[in-house]
Design a protein around this motif. Structure first.
Motif, short mmCIF file in Angstrom:
data_model
loop_
_atom_site.label_atom_id
_atom_site.label_comp_id
_atom_site.label_asym_id
_atom_site.label_seq_id
_atom_site.Cartn_x
_atom_site.Cartn_y
_atom_site.Cartn_z
N ASN A 252 -39.21 15.40 34.43
CA ASN A 252 -37.71 15.31 35.15
C ASN A 252 -37.74 16.59 35.76
OD1 ASN A 252 -37.15 13.06 33.94
ND2 ASN A 252 -35.95 13.82 32.24
N VAL A 253 -38.02 17.58 35.38
CA VAL A 253 -38.16 18.95 36.50
C VAL A 253 -38.79 18.96 37.63
CG1 VAL A 253 -38.57 21.52 36.44
CG2 VAL A 253 -37.37 20.65 34.44
N ALA B 126 -43.18 13.77 18.42
CA ALA B 126 -41.96 13.80 19.21
C ALA B 126 -41.64 14.89 20.06
CB ALA B 126 -40.74 13.53 18.30
N GLY B 127 -42.02 16.20 19.68
CA GLY B 127 -41.72 17.24 20.40
C GLY B 127 -42.42 17.23 21.73
N TRP B 128 -43.99 16.89 21.63
CA TRP B 128 -44.67 16.93 22.76
C TRP B 128 -44.10 15.61 23.72
CZ3 TRP B 128 -47.80 20.51 23.77
CH2 TRP B 128 -48.33 21.31 22.93
N ALA B 129 -43.50 14.63 23.06
CA ALA B 129 -43.21 13.56 23.96
C ALA B 129 -41.93 13.92 24.86
CB ALA B 129 -42.72 12.47 23.20
N VAL B 130 -40.79 14.78 24.24
CA VAL B 130 -39.96 15.52 24.71
C VAL B 130 -40.12 16.38 25.94
CG1 VAL B 130 -37.85 16.75 24.45
CG2 VAL B 130 -38.18 14.93 23.06
N LEU B 131 -41.46 17.13 25.57
CA LEU B 131 -41.81 18.41 26.43
C LEU B 131 -42.29 17.53 27.66
CD1 LEU B 131 -42.64 21.12 27.09
CD2 LEU B 131 -44.80 20.94 26.02
N VAL B 132 -43.38 16.57 27.56
CA VAL B 132 -43.53 15.76 28.83
C VAL B 132 -42.59 15.26 29.65
CG1 VAL B 132 -45.13 13.87 29.58
CG2 VAL B 132 -46.10 15.28 27.53
N LEU B 133 -41.45 14.70 28.97
CA LEU B 133 -40.32 13.94 29.64
C LEU B 133 -39.73 15.11 30.43
CD1 LEU B 133 -38.44 11.72 29.95
CD2 LEU B 133 -37.43 12.24 27.79
N SER B 134 -39.52 16.32 29.64
CA SER B 134 -38.72 17.33 30.37
C SER B 134 -39.55 17.87 31.46
CB SER B 134 -38.35 18.52 29.37
OG SER B 134 -37.72 18.17 28.31
N VAL B 135 -40.87 18.07 31.39
CA VAL B 135 -41.51 18.49 32.67
C VAL B 135 -41.59 17.37 33.56
CG1 VAL B 135 -43.85 19.24 33.43
CG2 VAL B 135 -42.99 20.06 31.32
N ALA C 51 -33.46 9.62 31.38
CA ALA C 51 -32.56 10.15 32.72
C ALA C 51 -32.83 11.83 32.74
CB ALA C 51 -31.02 9.45 32.43
N VAL C 52 -32.84 12.08 33.93
CA VAL C 52 -32.78 13.55 33.95
C VAL C 52 -31.40 14.10 33.35
CG1 VAL C 52 -32.21 15.28 35.82
CG2 VAL C 52 -33.80 13.34 36.09
N ALA C 53 -30.28 13.47 33.45
CA ALA C 53 -29.14 14.15 32.94
C ALA C 53 -29.37 14.12 31.05
CB ALA C 53 -27.96 13.20 33.28
N ALA C 54 -30.18 13.30 30.69
CA ALA C 54 -30.20 13.34 29.23
C ALA C 54 -31.25 14.46 28.83
CB ALA C 54 -30.87 11.78 28.84
N THR C 55 -31.90 15.10 29.76
CA THR C 55 -32.90 16.08 29.34
C THR C 55 -32.19 17.10 28.11
OG1 THR C 55 -33.97 15.78 31.40
CG2 THR C 55 -34.70 17.58 30.16
N PRO C 56 -31.19 17.60 28.36
CA PRO C 56 -30.61 18.54 27.45
C PRO C 56 -30.58 17.96 25.91
CG PRO C 56 -29.31 19.02 29.48
CD PRO C 56 -30.07 17.73 29.80
N ALA C 57 -29.83 16.95 25.98
CA ALA C 57 -29.68 15.97 24.63
C ALA C 57 -31.00 15.53 24.21
CB ALA C 57 -28.97 14.79 24.98
N MET C 58 -31.91 15.29 24.91
CA MET C 58 -33.35 14.89 24.28
C MET C 58 -33.89 16.31 23.78
SD MET C 58 -33.54 11.80 24.23
CE MET C 58 -35.31 11.67 23.76
N VAL C 59 -33.77 17.49 24.28
CA VAL C 59 -34.38 18.61 23.77
C VAL C 59 -33.70 19.04 22.37
CG1 VAL C 59 -34.55 21.29 24.05
CG2 VAL C 59 -35.06 19.59 26.05
N GLY C 60 -32.08 18.79 22.30
CA GLY C 60 -31.71 19.02 21.26
C GLY C 60 -31.88 18.07 20.16
#
Length: 426
Positions: free
Chosen positions: A379-380, A368-377, A223-232
């Motif tokens: 969502n943005v 995992a870091g790359w996965a979160v990066l792609v997910l964040s991009v 979810a878009v709202a989960a993006t900060p938590a996933m980065v954390g």
């Protein structure tokens, strides 16, 4: 060259769909979890009853899901439910492709290109999720609105009965003055019939069970709202937990996730307020609405629901992709085509996240870091596209208001704003 275009499109369709079938039966064969869940639930239906079967879906949707299962049972291959779904999905996809080819504006091959690319870019998820059905119906409704509003309303009403979210498309379909009466009439009648069938077959609680199920869910990792938590989680995994819950989804828990859920709820309320304002103005200026503005309004409404929700599964792209393809075929301008192209980029990123890198997110792999990066991009980009659709809707409605104000009414008098003198006829 023109005579070769149909052949090129057919070959492109066959190639793209063959790729998806190959993925579904090979590298990404595990994404059919929903289908296995459906088959198990339907097999247990005689014991559990309709009132307690697949309660996260509206009852008419359960009946649609049961169609391939009954077909497999009738032909004596009860263990081939997934194959039956695949065949019916391919047929629905082909029908929508033909509809786009026939109903898009002359010269608008972009609509076909968008849809030809959309399915392989989303990948195996396309044919392994029930969301394809209401998505295609909503896209077809947008295509039919200008020529056959009753057909459009029927398709959209059925889509809403199957998965609820197409209700966000209905106000856009009813906003133009020329289609308002038939759309409202058909939607009301169909809604009463579908709700009545649900109550008769499974009771009142079953009517609202999809809403209560959704309200009880936590913060899904995509979810878009989960993006900060996933980065954390990517930076400090010891502070967060990613768990598979009873809602058949992976959710993130940890510092601040409660606040993110609250923020998601607040943003959803704000989105509803924005939509109510846009819908009110669209109805008020219904005489001047163009197909392009109606398309923007439908995309904005569905998009706002997607990006403000605490849940964003990969199949949610199937809510937007058929609408985007239809919109690209109806518009006189390139803006909707560019928007659809942006959505294709989001769709490709979605397949990278799920299923390609999903194990990195759920089991903390080395990438995992790359996965979160792609997910964040992803969502943005999706939020940016939705914001664009909202602004374009507002501009289109404003232009419709100016058009209505300067257009002569049926009595032949000007409808210019108060205080202005109508131009003298010469």
């Amino acid at each position: 060259m023109r005579r070769y275009w149909p052949v090129a499109f057919v070959l492109a369709w066959l190639a793209g769909r063959a790729l998806v079938v190959w993925l579904l039966n090979g590298r990404h064969d595990w994404v059919d979890g929903d289908l296995r869940y459906f088959a198990h639930s339907l097999t247990a239906l005689p014991d559990t009853g309709l009132a307690h079967t697949l309660v996260e879906y509206p009852l008419p949707g359960v009946l649609v899901v049961a169609g391939p299962w009954l077909l497999a049972e009738l032909v004596g291959i009860p263990d081939r439910y997934s194959e039956a779904v695949l065949v019916l999905s391919l047929l629905g996809d082909a029908a929508f492709t033909v509809l786009l080819a026939r109903m898009a504006r002359p010269g608008r091959k972009a609509a076909l290109v968008v849809w030809l690319l959309a399915v392989p870019l989303l990948g195996a998820t396309t044919y392994a999720r029930f969301d394809l059905v209401p998505g295609l119906l909503a896209g077809a409704a947008l295509l039919f609105l200008g020529s056959r509003p009753r057909v459009a309303a029927t398709l959209a009403a059925l889509a809403t009965g199957f998965k609820l979210w197409p209700a966000f498309v209905l106000p856009a379909l009813a906003a133009p003055e020329r289609s308002r009466r038939p759309v409202v009439t058909v939607v009301v009648v169909a809604g009463v019939l579908l709700a009545g069938v649900s109550v008769v077959l499974a009771g009142w609680e079953r009517l609202i069970s999809p809403l209560t199920w959704q309200a009880e869910r936590g913060l899904q990792i995509e979810a878009v709202a989960a993006t900060p938590a996933m980065v954390g989680w990517a930076v400090a995994p010891e502070r967060y937990e990613i768990a598979f819950t009873r809602h058949n989804a992976y959710e993130v828990l940890g510092p601040g996730t409660g606040g993110l859920v609250t923020a998601s709820g607040i943003s959803s309320l704000m989105a509803i307020a924005v939509l109510l304002g846009l819908w009110f103005l669209a109805f008020r200026h219904g005489r001047g609405l163009t197909p392009e503005t109606v398309s923007w309004l439908a995309l904005a409404a569905v998009g706002l629901f997607v990006v403000t929700s605490k849940v964003l599964s990969p199949q949610y792209l199937l809510w937007l992709l058929p609408l985007a393809a239809a919109a690209a075929g109806l518009s006189r301008r390139r803006a909707l085509v560019v928007w659809a192209a942006g959505l294709l980029v989001v769709t490709a990123a979605t397949q990278v996240v799920f299923p390609e890198l999903y194990g990195e997110l759920t089991h903390r792999g080395e990438h995992a870091g790359w996965a979160v990066l792609v997910l964040s991009v992803r969502n943005v980009l999706l939020v940016g596209l939705v914001g664009w659709a909202v602004v374009a809707s507002a501009r289109g409605i404003s232009a419709a208001g100016r058009s209505s104000a300067s257009r002569p009414d049926r009595a032949g008098t000007s409808t210019a704003p108060a205080g202005e003198v109508p131009p003298t006829r010469r």
